[in-house]
Design an enzyme around this catalytic site. Structure first.
Site, PDB file in Angstrom:
ATOM      1  CE1 TYR A 123       4.740 -72.628 -36.033  1.00 50.72           C
ATOM      2  CE2 TYR A 123       6.604 -71.312 -35.334  1.00 50.72           C
ATOM      3  CZ  TYR A 123       5.364 -71.856 -35.084  1.00 50.72           C
ATOM      4  OH  TYR A 123       4.751 -71.631 -33.878  1.00 50.72           O
ATOM      5  CG  HIS A 131       0.515 -73.531 -31.151  1.00 49.36           C
ATOM      6  ND1 HIS A 131       1.137 -73.925 -32.297  1.00 49.36           N
ATOM      7  CD2 HIS A 131       1.197 -72.438 -30.731  1.00 49.36           C
ATOM      8  CE1 HIS A 131       2.143 -73.103 -32.573  1.00 49.36           C
ATOM      9  NE2 HIS A 131       2.201 -72.187 -31.623  1.00 49.36           N
ATOM     10  CB  THR A 144       4.762 -76.434 -35.583  1.00 53.04           C
ATOM     11  OG1 THR A 144       5.716 -76.653 -34.536  1.00 53.04           O
ATOM     12  CG2 THR A 144       3.480 -75.906 -34.988  1.00 53.04           C
ATOM     13  CB  SER A 189      11.058 -71.723 -31.163  1.00 51.97           C
ATOM     14  OG  SER A 189      10.382 -70.935 -32.119  1.00 51.97           O
ATOM     15  CE  LYS A 214       4.533 -77.880 -30.023  1.00 52.75           C
ATOM     16  NZ  LYS A 214       3.900 -76.626 -30.457  1.00 52.75           N
TER      17      LYS A 214
END
Ligand code: FNR
Length: 356
Positions: free
Chosen positions: A132, A253, A158, A104, A229
């Site tokens: 992100y 998610h 994402t 992440s 994603k």
């Protein structure tokens, strides 16, 4: 511990109410959280018989890297909240099993530390960096470059988080991280803030204006393959292929973003059809059984990922817990393959399932 639900119960027993709510929670009424797993019960298996299944080979290749089985680790934030060894425990478990971890943006250990821990266990285990889309393009560029330099094998963007979903559990029991908790990837960021404000700040950095043209820019700054994603529609999947992505990751998610979103196993066939083999397709959200994995592969996923079960394993028993969770699911898949007449992943096709 016999199955993943045992880990869920043990994790709930272990964790504070605040942390449990942070992990378990989903957006609004949590309809999607509930349906993600139950939707698999609307897909039925049509086993073949009298195939020699005495040896099963679960290996797959994902973006040209071999995995021991088609079960990988979804990106999730702050592993140190679950266990003091944080992402280092998670990556050691993944690497020791020869599978893939997506790290992440909001990891506690830095992406470099995680890559070094991977290298010590198994250099060949692939690592993806989950990104992100942040407002600060300089920061974005530096994260991508750092990931590439550290030996990550893909950038997983994402795209279902233009803004944060409203998780009411987090409003009732707000996540208060320890004041000294670090966000490893932002350690050099010139901000003097406690952990809670920093998380708030970085979350607010996610850019809701990010669009397909920005994706083109992102592609231009890295030679790593890009995975999107959070795709749930065939038209978006086809567009992703047009923009040159290598992988389309079907995900909602884990129900944490838009409540009422279609369960991923129902969205998968449309995405697979739209991609027409020009990109790999992956799936997460609600995978809890080997039969869930089998059904997702039958409907065209190359590999599945798990999010919360990893955190459960981590909180119950650190690196060993994560390994146990992955192995349990791998064994269940192997058994389900044997019982449906599949000796290898290549034997799994759409005729293996019927949808109600
Ligand atoms: C997530 N997820 C997530 N996704 C992402 O792209 N970046 C992130 O930092 C996080 N963080 C995160 C934290 C926690 C606590 C959870 C539970 C989830 C979503 C994650 O990658 C994945 O899509 C879902 O968890 C999959 O659903 P299951 O397996 O949890 O049902």
């Amino acid at each position: 511990m016999i199955n993943l639900f045992d880990y869920e119960a043990a994790a709930q027993g272990n964790l504070s109410e605040m942390l449990w709510n942070f992990y378990a929670g989903g957006a609004w009424d949590e309809m999607t959280v509930r349906e993600n797993h139950t939707a698999f019960s609307q897909v039925w298996l049509r086993p073949r018989v009298l195939n020699n299944v005495s040896q099963r080979d679960l290996q797959v290749s994902v973006l040209a890297r071999k995995l021991r089985f088609p079960i990988a680790i979804s990106p999730s934030a702050f592993h140190r909240l679950a266990h003091p060894d944080g992402e280092l425990a998670t990556v050691r478990a993944a690497a020791s099993l020869g599978t893939l971890m997506a790290v992440s943006t909001f990891s506690n250990n830095s992406l470099e530390e995680i890559a070094i821990a991977r290298d010590r266990v198994n250099k060949l285990a692939p690592l993806w960096f989950q990104l992100y889309p942040l407002r600060d393009r300089g920061l974005l560029r530096s994260l991508v470059q750092r990931a590439q330099t550290a030996g990550y094998t893909a950038i997983c963007v994402t795209v279902d988080t233009a803004v944060s979903g409203r998780r009411e559990r987090d409003l009732r029991t707000p996540l208060i991280p320890p004041a000294d908790m670090v966000l490893g990837n932002f350690a050099a960021y010139p901000l003097q803030m406690d952990a809670r404000s920093l998380i708030q700040y970085v979350t607010n950095q996610i850019d809701p204006s990010f669009n397909w043209e920005d994706l083109r820019w992102l592609r231009s700054i890295t030679s790593l393959p890009i995975v999107l994603k959070g795709i749930l529609r065939g038209d978006d999947a086809a567009k992703a292929v047009d923009y040159g992505v290598a992988g389309v990751f079907v995900s909602n998610h884990g129900g944490r973003q838009l409540d009422g979103t279609i369960p991923t196993i129902r969205a998968l066939p449309e995405v697979v059809d739209a991609v027409k083999g020009y990109a790999e397709v992956y799936l997460d959200s609600g995978i809890r059984r080997g039969t869930d994995v089998l059904k997702a592969l039958a409907l065209g996923a190359r590999c599945v990922f798990i999010g919360r079960p990893i955190v459960w394993g981590l909180s119950v028993n650190g690196e060993d817990g994560v390994r146990d969770v992955l192995e349990m699911l791998g064994h269940e898949l192997s058994l389900a393959m044997a019982l449906s007449g599949c000796a290898s992943i290549a034997n799994i096709d759409r005729t293996l399932v019927v949808t109600k």
